[in-house]
Enzyme design. Structure first.
Site, mmCIF file in Angstrom:
data_model
loop_
_atom_site.group_PDB
_atom_site.id
_atom_site.type_symbol
_atom_site.label_atom_id
_atom_site.label_comp_id
_atom_site.label_asym_id
_atom_site.label_seq_id
_atom_site.Cartn_x
_atom_site.Cartn_y
_atom_site.Cartn_z
ATOM 1 N N LYS A 165 0.928 -1.247 0.120
ATOM 2 C CA LYS A 165 -0.434 -0.438 -0.440
ATOM 3 C C LYS A 165 0.965 1.376 0.337
ATOM 4 C CE LYS A 165 -0.278 -0.219 5.217
ATOM 5 N NZ LYS A 165 -1.126 -0.665 6.039
ATOM 6 N N ARG A 181 -10.962 -0.690 14.084
ATOM 7 C CA ARG A 181 -10.928 0.495 13.438
ATOM 8 C C ARG A 181 -12.144 -0.019 11.709
ATOM 9 N NH1 ARG A 181 -4.886 0.883 10.245
ATOM 10 N NH2 ARG A 181 -4.989 -1.224 10.253
ATOM 11 N N TYR A 187 15.199 31.070 7.305
ATOM 12 C CA TYR A 187 14.107 32.013 7.500
ATOM 13 C C TYR A 187 13.779 31.920 9.620
ATOM 14 C CZ TYR A 187 12.071 30.903 3.059
ATOM 15 O OH TYR A 187 11.680 30.788 1.757
ATOM 16 N N MET A 241 11.332 25.272 1.766
ATOM 17 C CA MET A 241 10.651 23.844 1.157
ATOM 18 C C MET A 241 11.559 23.487 -0.376
ATOM 19 S SD MET A 241 7.377 24.871 -1.769
ATOM 20 C CE MET A 241 6.539 25.318 -0.492
#
Ligand SMILES: *Cc1c(COP(=O)(O)O)cnc(C)c1O
Length: 384
Positions: free
Chosen positions: A39, A137, A274, A323
């Site tokens: 998955k 779940r 930053y 980023m």
């Protein structure tokens, strides 16, 4: 996307998968088979490539979380059995039939919807019944206080469904504290009770499976038809600080690398990045590295002493992670220059930085860390 060592990239050594599969096989009973859970794009490693490698190792059953993931394996030519572990919206039931997939039936109501759809198409939907033995779940609740065996039996006998298996899922198999070991053992007892009651009703339960990776590591003697590892064939556990009962030797298959884009010397009292939460106390040599949080490298490990490898040595990340870039202190390392390779996870000139370390800095588990890295980081595969 450039399939090359551009600014940041992941190196995945698929040749180590066979070793990891053998380590799993050494732990489990001879007759138990592996259903490989691929998955979330095989936890970011590339589901198609990893699945094809696993097929070479004799794996013939896959588990995914959604119908989309199952379809991408089918479209890549994988014809093995594929179990969808999670929810398929009823509007997508036709894909389950079209691609010959196996759906999890996790409640009576959901099974009824699946059955009605299959009957409307004059066919049967293949599936496994999911039992909730304590995870709360997905699954039909079969616990001490509430034991819905009637729902399980109704799903097995419902027209329109072809139930081929039954499973449940552990919630604390990674924890060997007395309390949680007892909880896991009770989940096993409940699952076995359901299997016995299904048989008592004259129904063949089909294939049975219960263990995820830690179920294998800590309860390897369980003899169900399949085990369901996801993490282990990638060569890591959830957290190397967790004690386990067995002693396998897995080989991590993934490394994360990026380039140095600039090296500079900064004077005392100069802030970096930053937020200005790093400020030099003396003259430092720093390097800018071309990877950031948009690549999936976690911003949460900014300025807390998280490290990388360069020239076989450790260097500390300073200031806030940006980023697309981050800065490291390389004052103690000679000859750092533009184009040098920084290792964020993996091996560099005999030094090693495990994913477990990044996981500790990010205060999570390796399962999560491995899924951080985004599509814009090219996956470069090493095979024979
Ligand atoms: C994700 C998942 C697994 C695999 O878990 P690992 O801890 O990676 O081995 C097995 N079964 C189910 C139901 C899952 O959701």
């Amino acid at each position: 996307m450039l399939e090359c060592k551009s600014r940041a990239w992941m190196e995945i050594d698929t040749t180590k998968i066979a070793h990891n599969v053998e380590e799993i096989r050494k732990l489990i009973p001879k007759k138990t088979k592996i259903m490989a859970i691929v998955k979330a794009n095989a936890y970011g490693h590339g589901d198609v490539v990893i699945s094809k490698e696993l097929i070479k190792c004799g794996v013939d059953f896959f588990g995914v979380s959604s119908v989309d993931e199952a379809i991408s394996l089918r479209e890549a030519g994988i014809t093995c059995d594929i179990l969808i572990l999670g929810y398929t919206p009823p509007m997508h039931f036709h894909y389950v039939l079209k691609h010959n997939l196996i759906q999890t039936f996790f409640s009576l109501e959901y099974a009824q919807k699946a059955a009605a759809f299959a009957q409307s198409q004059q066919t049967m939907m293949r599936g496994h019944v999911k039992i909730d033995t304590g995870m709360s779940r997905l699954g039909v609740i079969c616990q001490d206080h509430e034991y819905h065996i009637d729902d399980v039996l109704r799903i097995y006998t419902m027209a329109g469904l072809q139930v081929e298996g039954i499973f449940s899922h552990f919630s604390v198999s990674d924890d060997l504290s007395k309390k949680n070991e007892l909880y896991t053992k009770h989940q096993i007892i409940l699952f076995d009770r359901v299997l016995a009651d299904v048989k008592k009703a004259g129904i063949h339960p089909g294939v049975t499976h219960l263990q995820n990776s830690y179920g294998i590591l800590n309860y390897p003697e369980l003899a169900y038809d399949y085990v369901r590892p996801g993490l282990l064939f990638l060569g890591v556990t959830s957290n190397d600080a967790l004690e386990i009962r067995t002693n396998p030797s897995f080989l991590p298959i993934m490394q994360l690398k990026a380039n140095v884009s600039l090296v500079k010397t900064i004077q005392p009292n100069v802030s970096v990045s930053y937020g200005r939460n790093y400020c030099s106390k003396d003259v430092r040599k720093i390097a800018t590295v071309s990877i950031g949080y948009a690549d999936g490298y976690p911003r949460a490990v900014s300025n807390i002493g998280a490290e990388v490898l360069i020239h076989g040595q450790r260097a500390t990340i300073i200031g806030n992670i940006c980023m697309d870039q981050l800065m490291i202190d390389v004052t103690h390392i000679d000859q750092v220059k533009e184009g040098d390779v920084v290792t964020l996870i993996g091996e560099d000139q005999g030094a090693f930085l495990a994913v477990d370390e990044l996981t500790r800095w990010a205060k999570t588990i390796n399962n999560d860390t491995l899924c951080f890295f985004k599509g814009r980081v090219p996956r470069i595969y090493k095979s024979e």
